[in-house]
Scaffold this active site. Sequence first.
Site, mmCIF file in Angstrom:
data_model
loop_
_atom_site.group_PDB
_atom_site.id
_atom_site.type_symbol
_atom_site.label_atom_id
_atom_site.label_comp_id
_atom_site.label_asym_id
_atom_site.label_seq_id
_atom_site.Cartn_x
_atom_site.Cartn_y
_atom_site.Cartn_z
ATOM 1 N N ASP A 71 76.706 21.265 54.782
ATOM 2 C CA ASP A 71 76.682 21.047 56.234
ATOM 3 C C ASP A 71 76.865 22.339 57.033
ATOM 4 O O ASP A 71 76.233 22.517 58.073
ATOM 5 C CB ASP A 71 77.812 20.087 56.646
ATOM 6 C CG ASP A 71 77.644 18.720 56.029
ATOM 7 O OD1 ASP A 71 76.510 18.395 55.624
ATOM 8 O OD2 ASP A 71 78.640 17.990 55.945
HETATM 9 P P1 NAP Z 1 79.632 19.709 52.212
HETATM 10 O O1 NAP Z 1 78.724 19.643 53.369
HETATM 11 O O2 NAP Z 1 80.523 18.559 51.941
HETATM 12 O O3 NAP Z 1 78.702 19.979 50.942
HETATM 13 C C1 NAP Z 1 79.241 20.246 49.689
HETATM 14 C C2 NAP Z 1 78.092 20.295 48.708
HETATM 15 O O4 NAP Z 1 78.651 20.703 47.468
HETATM 16 C C3 NAP Z 1 77.433 18.956 48.484
HETATM 17 O O5 NAP Z 1 76.197 18.884 49.121
HETATM 18 C C4 NAP Z 1 77.313 18.842 46.952
HETATM 19 O O6 NAP Z 1 75.943 18.703 46.605
HETATM 20 C C5 NAP Z 1 77.834 20.189 46.462
HETATM 21 N N1 NAP Z 1 78.654 20.043 45.262
HETATM 22 C C6 NAP Z 1 79.584 19.110 44.987
HETATM 23 N N2 NAP Z 1 80.102 19.308 43.776
HETATM 24 C C7 NAP Z 1 79.480 20.399 43.279
HETATM 25 C C8 NAP Z 1 79.575 21.104 42.057
HETATM 26 N N3 NAP Z 1 80.414 20.727 41.080
HETATM 27 N N4 NAP Z 1 78.794 22.194 41.880
HETATM 28 C C9 NAP Z 1 77.925 22.577 42.848
HETATM 29 N N5 NAP Z 1 77.798 21.955 44.021
HETATM 30 C C10 NAP Z 1 78.559 20.866 44.227
HETATM 31 O O7 NAP Z 1 80.576 20.985 52.245
HETATM 32 P P2 NAP Z 1 80.693 22.181 53.275
HETATM 33 O O8 NAP Z 1 79.373 22.827 53.502
HETATM 34 O O9 NAP Z 1 81.829 23.000 52.757
HETATM 35 O O10 NAP Z 1 81.064 21.491 54.645
HETATM 36 C C11 NAP Z 1 82.327 20.892 54.878
HETATM 37 C C12 NAP Z 1 82.133 19.539 55.520
HETATM 38 O O11 NAP Z 1 83.419 18.919 55.629
HETATM 39 C C13 NAP Z 1 81.583 19.649 56.940
HETATM 40 O O12 NAP Z 1 80.769 18.543 57.216
HETATM 41 C C14 NAP Z 1 82.827 19.592 57.780
HETATM 42 O O13 NAP Z 1 82.579 19.129 59.093
HETATM 43 C C15 NAP Z 1 83.641 18.593 56.990
HETATM 44 N N6 NAP Z 1 85.053 18.708 57.348
HETATM 45 C C16 NAP Z 1 85.717 19.825 57.003
HETATM 46 C C17 NAP Z 1 87.016 19.996 57.436
HETATM 47 C C18 NAP Z 1 87.756 21.250 57.159
HETATM 48 O O14 NAP Z 1 88.762 21.477 57.812
HETATM 49 N N7 NAP Z 1 87.311 22.080 56.224
HETATM 50 C C19 NAP Z 1 87.632 19.013 58.187
HETATM 51 C C20 NAP Z 1 86.910 17.866 58.510
HETATM 52 C C21 NAP Z 1 85.627 17.726 58.075
HETATM 53 P P3 NAP Z 1 75.541 18.030 45.200
HETATM 54 O O15 NAP Z 1 76.174 16.689 45.175
HETATM 55 O O16 NAP Z 1 74.054 17.999 45.231
HETATM 56 O O17 NAP Z 1 76.072 18.935 44.134
#
Ligand code: NAP
Length: 474
Positions: A396
């Site tokens: 994301d």
């Molecule tokens: P993300 O959008 O959740 O994407 C993580 C990606 O990691 C997934 O698409 C998944 O794809 C891949 N993945 C999972 N396990 C894996 C593995 N073992 N090896 C390789 N890839 C793997 O993560 P992000 O880009 O870090 O974004 C964070 C999200 O969390 C945002 O939407 C944000 O708004 C939300 N959020 C974060 C917080 C915060 O404080 N950090 C708070 C609230 C909400 P596959 O399944 O295809 O592998």
Amino acid sequence: MAHLVQYIYIVSAALFILSLKWMNSPASSRRGVFAGSLGMLLAVAGTLIGFPGSNGAGIGNVHNWEWIATAMVIGTVIGVPIAYIMPMTAVPQRTALSHACGALAAALVGTAEFYQLQPQADTELRGFVMVALAVETLLGFLTFTGSLMAMGKLQEVLPQRPITYKNQNAVNFTLFAIAVALAVRLVLVPTDTLLFPIFIGLSLLFGVLLIIPIGGADMPTVIAILNSYAGLAACAMGFALNNNLLIVAGALDGSSGLILSIIMCKAMNRSFTNVLFGAFGQIQESHAQAQQRPYRSASAEEAASILEAASSVIIAPGYGLAVAQAQHKVRDLYDNLMRRGIDVKFAIHPVAGRMPGHMNVLLAEADIPYDRLWGMEDINGEFPQCDVALVIGANDVTNPAARADKSSPIYGMPILDVDRARTVMVIKRSMRPGFAGIDNDLYYLGKTLMLFGDAKAFVTEILKELPAPAAVAK
Ligand code: NAP
């Protein structure tokens, strides 16, 4: 002795403030944790030393030491294993559980005070003290059930989807208004003890109803808000018990939780009011869709030769890196590329992973130098000059739809501009969406290569193709 206790409290309060300040940077965060723990130890010791005896005059007159010692042992026996057993990826759930415990403690102290002071209710429970007790118990009990619900959603014990029904906000507001009306009545007539259990029941119920309409995707933000409520409950407890340190510590906790939730809302382009009233979370599910568009993939061998030929690489880590526990392998890759004279930086998005600072902690664990970790605002200008943006388990936070697609649920969320690099490589296991449940336009760009596999396994494969070079650090 009374002065000594006040001095101890001042030192504790200073340590809490320094702790928050030091935790702002990965370089000083360990010191911050130590300062916070020391401050808490001093606070507990000071409170026990300064406890007035049953006659109200003595100092160091704590009765029931055995109960206090037993409670400390039980807390330690439960708390220490939780800290070790729960993985880094479950930090939000663990945080929710600690808030639930802290809030319950504040609420129970408030309840005990209410009943203990009943014999002198007309004098001791009048006015300000009863207001403080009402705030403490209301916030304490609603934070307790709210945090348990948040934990259940994150742990997927409860359904992650928002649970909604007609006139939900009206029902919630009415319930809250009744609880507040009961609190007002108790302030005016504190001897009306029959109302108190009803007031508690409504607070517990409100905590549940407040959280169920919010989708699992937004639970980390909700947890930060609940953190702030737990802090305010502790602050109110400080006023009720006339304990200055509790007031300071509660206010610090309450305000830092609030600031954190505002930062998270901004980083996700969410409105704060939306979070409070639980109106979102549903949008994300409805946008979950798979798109059939062409994309290119590559092998570890191809990825290694592209990296080898680059002179600058920016690594964008995300939640998948944490799931795969790939940080140490990523450190090996960093060392390998740096020794080849390639400039390697890490781009850290404020909400990458599941809690703010998640990526910093993960990369610090692998001893990646702090000066190589760049915040989003600082690094975004560097992508156009960068040869390779290597996205590892992030989704994301790299989605260009956030900049251009007004219909996207993440439209307006600031992102890492990885798509502006000359070549983009993305390590993830599949084309599945990330947290927000939406497709990522990045994967379909002509310059993007998908590297399918587990982050740790794939980086290991790349490393096999990059034999350790002679040390020529840039
Ligand atoms: P993300 O959008 O959740 O994407 C993580 C990606 O990691 C997934 O698409 C998944 O794809 C891949 N993945 C999972 N396990 C894996 C593995 N073992 N090896 C390789 N890839 C793997 O993560 P992000 O880009 O870090 O974004 C964070 C999200 O969390 C945002 O939407 C944000 O708004 C939300 N959020 C974060 C917080 C915060 O404080 N950090 C708070 C609230 C909400 P596959 O399944 O295809 O592998």
